[in-house]
Scaffold this motif. Structure first.
Motif, PDB file in Angstrom:
ATOM      1  N   GLY A  17       0.820  -1.211   0.000  1.00 31.54           N
ATOM      2  CA  GLY A  17       0.000   0.000   0.000  1.00 31.54           C
ATOM      3  C   GLY A  17       0.852   1.258   0.000  1.00 31.54           C
ATOM      4  O   GLY A  17       0.572   2.220  -0.731  1.00 31.54           O
ATOM      5  N   LEU A  18       1.911   1.273   0.818  1.00 33.85           N
ATOM      6  CA  LEU A  18       2.811   2.426   0.855  1.00 33.85           C
ATOM      7  C   LEU A  18       3.543   2.623  -0.467  1.00 33.85           C
ATOM      8  O   LEU A  18       3.693   3.750  -0.945  1.00 33.85           O
ATOM      9  N   TRP A  21       1.060   3.978  -2.952  1.00 34.86           N
ATOM     10  CA  TRP A  21       0.815   5.396  -2.690  1.00 34.86           C
ATOM     11  C   TRP A  21       1.992   6.239  -3.179  1.00 34.86           C
ATOM     12  O   TRP A  21       1.806   7.275  -3.810  1.00 34.86           O
ATOM     13  N   ALA A  22       3.233   5.800  -2.884  1.00 35.43           N
ATOM     14  CA  ALA A  22       4.421   6.551  -3.284  1.00 35.43           C
ATOM     15  C   ALA A  22       4.508   6.661  -4.811  1.00 35.43           C
ATOM     16  O   ALA A  22       4.814   7.736  -5.346  1.00 35.43           O
ATOM     17  N   GLY A  24       1.983   6.476  -6.923  1.00 37.00           N
ATOM     18  CA  GLY A  24       0.899   7.370  -7.340  1.00 37.00           C
ATOM     19  C   GLY A  24       1.234   8.828  -7.070  1.00 37.00           C
ATOM     20  O   GLY A  24       0.972   9.704  -7.908  1.00 37.00           O
ATOM     21  N   ALA A  25       1.808   9.117  -5.902  1.00 31.47           N
ATOM     22  CA  ALA A  25       2.181  10.495  -5.567  1.00 31.47           C
ATOM     23  C   ALA A  25       3.269  10.999  -6.509  1.00 31.47           C
ATOM     24  O   ALA A  25       3.198  12.139  -7.002  1.00 31.47           O
ATOM     25  N   SER A 163       2.232  14.321   0.137  1.00 32.34           N
ATOM     26  CA  SER A 163       2.985  14.320  -1.115  1.00 32.34           C
ATOM     27  C   SER A 163       4.272  15.139  -1.019  1.00 32.34           C
ATOM     28  O   SER A 163       5.181  14.955  -1.825  1.00 32.34           O
TER      29      SER A 163
END
Length: 192
Positions: A17-18, A21-22, A24-25, A163
């Motif tokens: 998940g992290l 997210w990273a 995607g950011a 972000s």
């Protein structure tokens, strides 16, 4: 053994998940940075068209208002400054904006001067050039607004949590707004 497996699965899920997210950011920041570059390129195209139109406008006015050489010289010098700033890859956005603002001010003076010559106002070539210039000025204003809107989104994304962590890790830097200089903010004085 079952509890250990659950803990490992939870840790892997959190790690995945992290990472997601990273990624995607990071991709979101790259997309916004590219939109900022595209926004500037759109402004640049319009400014180039305006710079290409100005010599024709100056030559047309010169035929009717030859004794207004100060205004014509100002426009020619401002155009040369804007073209030089555009051609200089090391020029900052602030330098480009200052050169373009000086050109806008000079064009305003040229148009104000042209209004004092009824024969010039009746000249079809001048009217066509003036209409083209007005259309370009509107496009430039829209392109500047679009650019500044994208810069605001990009800069906000860089500064906000979480972000800003990715932005700091990958050295994303803030973009500059295209702003008017102090001389452009003053109310112009028109005298005949």
């Amino acid at each position: 053994m079952g509890v250990l497996l659950v803990v490992v699965v939870v840790i892997l899920a959190v790690a995945v998940g992290l990472v997601a997210w990273a990624v995607g950011a990071y991709n979101g920041l790259v997309q916004l940075r590219n939109r900022v570059g595209n926004g500037w390129a759109q402004i640049d195209v319009q400014l180039k068209q305006r710079a290409d139109l100005i010599p024709n406008l100056v030559e047309t006015v010169k035929g009717y208002a030859a004794h207004e050489s100060g205004v014509l010289t100002q426009v020619t010098a401002a155009r040369a400054g804007a073209v030089a700033a555009a051609a200089n890859p090391g020029a900052s956005l602030a330098e480009r904006a200052a050169a373009e603002n000086a050109l806008s001010h000079a064009l305003f003076n040229l148009q104000a001067t042209a209004e004092a010559y009824p024969q010039l106002q009746a000249n079809q070539n001048f009217m066509n050039l003036q209409n083209q210039l007005q259309g370009l000025e509107q496009k430039i204003a829209y392109a500047r607004q679009f650019y500044n809107d994208v810069v605001m989104k990009y800069n906000t994304r860089i500064e906000t949590v979480p972000s800003n962590i990715i932005a700091g890790m990958f050295h994303f830097t803030q973009a500059q707004y295209f702003m008017a200089d102090e001389a452009s903010r003053a109310v112009p004085q028109v005298r005949f």
